[in-house]
Design a protein around this motif. Sequence first.
Motif, short mmCIF file in Angstrom:
data_model
loop_
_atom_site.label_atom_id
_atom_site.label_comp_id
_atom_site.label_asym_id
_atom_site.label_seq_id
_atom_site.Cartn_x
_atom_site.Cartn_y
_atom_site.Cartn_z
N ARG A 57 -32.11 -67.43 42.48
CA ARG A 57 -31.20 -66.89 43.48
C ARG A 57 -31.56 -65.44 43.77
NH1 ARG A 57 -25.59 -68.08 40.70
NH2 ARG A 57 -26.91 -67.58 38.91
N GLY A 58 -31.54 -65.08 45.03
CA GLY A 58 -31.98 -63.74 45.41
C GLY A 58 -33.39 -63.73 45.96
N SER A 59 -34.12 -64.82 45.77
CA SER A 59 -35.48 -64.92 46.30
C SER A 59 -35.47 -65.79 47.55
CB SER A 59 -36.43 -65.55 45.26
OG SER A 59 -36.46 -64.78 44.08
N SER A 60 -36.21 -65.38 48.56
CA SER A 60 -36.24 -66.14 49.81
C SER A 60 -37.31 -67.23 49.78
CB SER A 60 -36.49 -65.21 51.00
OG SER A 60 -37.74 -64.54 50.85
N GLU A 61 -38.27 -67.11 48.87
CA GLU A 61 -39.34 -68.09 48.74
C GLU A 61 -39.61 -68.37 47.27
OE1 GLU A 61 -42.74 -66.61 50.78
OE2 GLU A 61 -41.85 -66.80 52.78
N VAL A 62 -39.79 -69.62 46.94
CA VAL A 62 -40.04 -70.04 45.56
C VAL A 62 -41.13 -71.10 45.57
CG1 VAL A 62 -39.03 -70.95 43.43
CG2 VAL A 62 -37.61 -69.63 45.00
N THR A 63 -41.95 -71.12 44.54
CA THR A 63 -43.01 -72.12 44.42
C THR A 63 -42.71 -73.07 43.28
OG1 THR A 63 -44.71 -70.65 45.32
CG2 THR A 63 -45.48 -72.51 44.00
N VAL A 64 -42.88 -74.37 43.53
CA VAL A 64 -42.77 -75.39 42.50
C VAL A 64 -44.15 -76.03 42.34
CG1 VAL A 64 -41.80 -77.64 41.87
CG2 VAL A 64 -40.33 -75.88 42.88
N GLU A 65 -44.67 -76.03 41.12
CA GLU A 65 -45.96 -76.67 40.85
C GLU A 65 -45.78 -78.18 40.76
OE1 GLU A 65 -47.76 -75.06 37.39
OE2 GLU A 65 -48.08 -73.07 38.26
N VAL A 66 -46.62 -78.89 41.45
CA VAL A 66 -46.60 -80.35 41.41
C VAL A 66 -47.77 -80.81 40.55
CG1 VAL A 66 -46.73 -82.48 42.76
CG2 VAL A 66 -45.60 -80.45 43.72
N GLY A 67 -47.44 -81.45 39.43
CA GLY A 67 -48.49 -81.89 38.52
C GLY A 67 -48.87 -80.85 37.49
N GLY A 68 -47.95 -79.92 37.20
CA GLY A 68 -48.20 -78.94 36.16
C GLY A 68 -47.85 -79.51 34.78
N GLY A 69 -47.90 -78.66 33.77
CA GLY A 69 -47.51 -79.08 32.42
C GLY A 69 -48.27 -80.27 31.90
N THR A 88 -41.94 -73.90 48.28
CA THR A 88 -43.30 -74.39 48.51
C THR A 88 -43.71 -75.28 47.33
OG1 THR A 88 -43.93 -72.42 49.76
CG2 THR A 88 -45.72 -73.76 48.85
N PHE A 89 -43.98 -76.53 47.62
CA PHE A 89 -44.49 -77.45 46.60
C PHE A 89 -46.02 -77.35 46.62
CE2 PHE A 89 -40.30 -79.03 47.58
CZ PHE A 89 -39.82 -79.46 46.35
N GLU A 90 -46.57 -76.94 45.50
CA GLU A 90 -48.01 -76.70 45.41
C GLU A 90 -48.64 -77.64 44.37
OE1 GLU A 90 -51.13 -73.08 44.25
OE2 GLU A 90 -48.99 -72.67 44.46
N TRP A 91 -49.56 -78.47 44.82
CA TRP A 91 -50.23 -79.43 43.93
C TRP A 91 -51.24 -78.69 43.05
CZ3 TRP A 91 -47.19 -81.15 47.46
CH2 TRP A 91 -46.79 -82.49 47.52
N VAL A 92 -51.03 -78.76 41.74
CA VAL A 92 -51.98 -78.17 40.80
C VAL A 92 -52.81 -79.27 40.12
CG1 VAL A 92 -50.61 -76.10 40.40
CG2 VAL A 92 -50.26 -78.11 38.94
N SER A 93 -52.47 -80.52 40.38
CA SER A 93 -53.29 -81.66 40.00
C SER A 93 -53.04 -82.75 41.02
CB SER A 93 -52.96 -82.15 38.58
OG SER A 93 -51.63 -82.64 38.51
N GLY A 94 -53.95 -83.69 41.13
CA GLY A 94 -53.88 -84.67 42.20
C GLY A 94 -53.17 -85.95 41.83
N GLY A 95 -52.96 -86.79 42.86
CA GLY A 95 -52.38 -88.10 42.66
C GLY A 95 -50.87 -88.13 42.61
#
Length: 208
Positions: A57-69, A88-95
Motif C-alpha cells: 500500500r502506498g505504491s502505484s506499481e508492484v511486480t509479482v514474479e511468475v515462476g519464482g521460488g 506487473t506479472f513478470e515471468w522468471v521461468s517459463g511454462g
Amino acid sequence: MKRRDFMRQAGGATAAIGAGATATAGTAAAQEGGGGQRPDFGGYTDGAKGGTYQDARGSSEVTVEVGGGGGLAFLPTELWIDTGTTVTFEWVSGGHNVLFDDNPGDVSGHEPLEDEGFTFEVTFESGGIYTYYCDPHRSLGMLGGIAVGEDVPTVSTGGGGRKELHDLGVAIQAHWVGAATILGIIMSVIFTFYLVKYGESAHTGTGR
C-alpha cells in the motif's frame, strides 16, 4: 582472598547475567506488542508455494514474479495494494499462465503459457479480494492472492497474549536465566570448598 571480596565478585557476575536476561525478556515483550493486520484470503493461499507476503500500500506499481521460488510460485504470494495500483506479472521461468478466480472487479489474467521474460499488467480499480493461479501447476500450490483497498477482511498478526521467547524468534537469550542460576550454584560450591579448605582470612572485614 577475603570472603567478603569473593562474595562481592561472585554476586556481581551473577547479577550482571540476571540483568541481561531481564533486559532481553523485556525487549522481547516489547516486540510482541503492537499487533498488526494482514488480508484474510480465506485459506486460499494456505500451503501455496513461496508463502511470501508484501504490504505494498502506498505504491502505484508492484511486480509479482511468475515462476519464482524454484519455478512454482508467485512472489509475493500474498499482496496488499491500494485501489488503482498496477501489478506487473513478470515471468522468471517459463511454462506458466495467470488465471483469476471469480473476483470483485473487471480484471482478467493471461491464459496462454509464456516463457521467461514475458510480462503483462493488470490495474486494480475495484477493491476486494482477488485470487489467482497457474493452471498447469495449480495442484502443486502455484496460487496467489491480492487484496485491494482498505475494505477487505483481515486477520491479526500479533497482540494475541504473552508468548514465550522461543515463540518470538529469540532462542538463545532464553538460556540466560538458566545460565545465571547455574553460575550462582557454581559460585556457592567454590566458596564452600574455599572456606572448608582454607578457612576465613584473619583479616576479613579489617580492610587489609
